[in-house]
Enzyme design. Structure first.
Site, mmCIF file in Angstrom:
data_model
loop_
_atom_site.group_PDB
_atom_site.id
_atom_site.type_symbol
_atom_site.label_atom_id
_atom_site.label_comp_id
_atom_site.label_asym_id
_atom_site.label_seq_id
_atom_site.Cartn_x
_atom_site.Cartn_y
_atom_site.Cartn_z
ATOM 1 N N GLY A 1 -32.445 14.299 2.967
ATOM 2 C CA GLY A 1 -32.289 13.487 1.759
ATOM 3 C C GLY A 1 -32.041 12.036 2.109
ATOM 4 O O GLY A 1 -32.209 11.629 3.254
ATOM 5 N N ASN A 2 -31.665 11.257 1.121
ATOM 6 C CA ASN A 2 -31.334 9.858 1.383
ATOM 7 C C ASN A 2 -30.176 9.441 0.488
ATOM 8 O O ASN A 2 -29.714 10.225 -0.341
ATOM 9 C CB ASN A 2 -32.565 8.966 1.188
ATOM 10 C CG ASN A 2 -33.091 9.046 -0.227
ATOM 11 O OD1 ASN A 2 -32.438 8.606 -1.165
ATOM 12 N ND2 ASN A 2 -34.269 9.635 -0.386
#
Ligand code: CTP
Length: 412
Positions: free
Chosen positions: A215-216
């Site tokens: 993810g980020n």
């Protein structure tokens, strides 16, 4: 929230309350309005007073609630209250109240007020899903919107009793935000009325196994600010929300997605009748080549296998290359850590979009914060710097640039 004293030139707000169980939530909206210095006159309908009594409204607003068309007739309150208001907000707005407003009926003080008001009017509906979806209600809502009223989308969730669905009163904080924006911008600025805008927000998650993902750190705040400000400027807004943990902005249709592939599908679908698509989401460029259907376990003495990645489609480039309708504007975002402008210009050309909002990210910059600074680069050569400020201010600058170009295209 700090209580701030009412200023002599404070905006005059009429809080209309119609008869629904959600009337009690209007107390929280009233508290927010008064604590932020607005002069609020509460106009409850007779039915609303069955749910919350006059004394509560008077205590929270610091002035008598206006309930009777025939009280103090010499002061003509049924005309004055509407005429003098800077904003009328009706929360909750029942199906019945909106039907009366759409047809210009004026059989009590609130409907009289709505008919005499020349200021912006915000309706925050609350009703059962069936009532909201009924063609009669939908046509009334369309009529009110066509005339310039702001009808917020009801929230989805638990309704009175055990049923759940669309029809819940938007959160008082969201109604308050909508009111604040409308008051700040005035009536002239509904420059996105009649336009459909699609905004993506948040960050995609690419699953490795049922419990892990790549993810980020995107919070979704900038995309949500774009959606909220577009709604305040009159647009119909579809917000494609990728894993953002933020309350739904009032008046916005929220579509939840998680992976880049899901976001692509939702974006292509929503873009079909959109005037503008803004890709503010942080989309993972890669996803794991394999998805393990069971949790990947560690094995003592065995090195973990490297994770093979494959490229995700570039949604922004695809939307730009295949516009769903002529004149559709496509806006991208670029987060860069260094050489921000040079990378931004190259990316604008590579992606083929009309506008690219370039902001600098890195330790302590942009991600998760409420403020942002950026440069808006345009394919036509324009370059608009946006000083450090709230994400709403950057959002408004983006919409200003969009509106200028939509109008120019309309004039051709
Ligand atoms: N974007 C997209 N689809 C992707 C990756 C990015 O639509 N697969 C969009 C983002 O929503 C954003 C813009 O492209 O509007 C810029 O994303 P960014 O990740 O900065 O661009 P990249 O092309 O990935 O460039 P680089 O990795 O070289 O910085």
């Amino acid at each position: 929230m700090n209580a701030s004293p009412e200023q002599p030139h404070a905006p005059r707000v009429v809080l209309g309350v119609s008869g629904g169980i959600a009337a009690y939530k209007a107390c929280e909206l009233l508290r927010r309005l008064t604590e932020s210095g607005h002069r609020v006159t509460v106009v409850p309908t007779a039915a609303a007073l069955h749910f919350v009594g006059e004394a509560t409204w008077a205590a929270l607003s610091g002035r008598p609630a206006a309930t009777e068309t025939w009280a103090s007739v010499h002061e003509v309150p049924h005309v004055r209250i509407g005429q003098q208001a800077d904003l009328v907000v009706v929360a909750p707005a029942t199906a019945d109240l909106m039907a009366k407003a759409a047809h210009g009926l004026a059989d009590d003080l609130l409907t009289n007020t709505l008919l005499t008001a020349r200021c912006p009017v915000v309706f925050a509906p609350a009703m059962h899903t069936e009532m909201w979806e009924h063609p009669a209600t939908q046509e009334n809502v369309a009529t009110l919107r066509r005339r310039g009223a702001i009808v917020l989308e009801p929230a989805v969730g638990r309704l009175t009793g055990v049923d759940t669905g669309k029809g819940r009163l938007p959160e008082p904080s969201a109604i308050f935000e909508a009111c604040r924006r409308v008051l700040a911008r005035g009536t002239q600025e509904r420059d996105l009325a009649g336009r459909h805008v699609v905004v993506s927000a948040g960050g995609t998650r690419e699953p490795l196994d049922p419990v892990r993902f790549l993810g980020n750190r995107s919070s979704g705040k900038q995309g949500y600010a774009l959606a909220a400000t577009a709604a305040a400027r009159g647009a119909r807004v579809t917000l494609l929300s990728a894993n953002a943990e933020l309350p739904d902005p009032a008046g916005v249709d929220v579509v939840r997605v998680s992976t880049a592939l899901q976001l692509r599908e939702a974006a292509l679908k929503a873009a079909v009748d959109a005037d503008v698509v803004v890709m503010a989401a942080a989309v993972a460029d890669f996803r794991p080549a394999e998805y393990a259907t069971g949790k990947i376990k560690k094995v003592d003495g065995v090195e973990p296998a490297p994770v093979a990645l494959v490229r995700n489609p570039d949604i922004l480039a695809e939307l730009s290359a295949h516009r769903a309708r002529p004149g559709q504007l496509v806006v991208g975002f670029a987060a860069e850590t260094d050489d921000v402008l040079a990378h931004g210009r190259a990316k604008l050309a590579r992606k083929g979009c009309d506008l690219l909002v370039v902001n600098e990210v890195g330790d302590g910059l942009a991600f998760g914060l409420d403020t942002n600074a950026a440069v808006v680069l345009a394919a036509d050569g324009a370059e608009v710097p946006v000083p450090h400020g709230p994400k709403e201010a950057l959002a408004d600058t983006v919409w200003d640039q969009v509106v200028t170009r939509l109008r120019a295209a309309d004039a051709l």
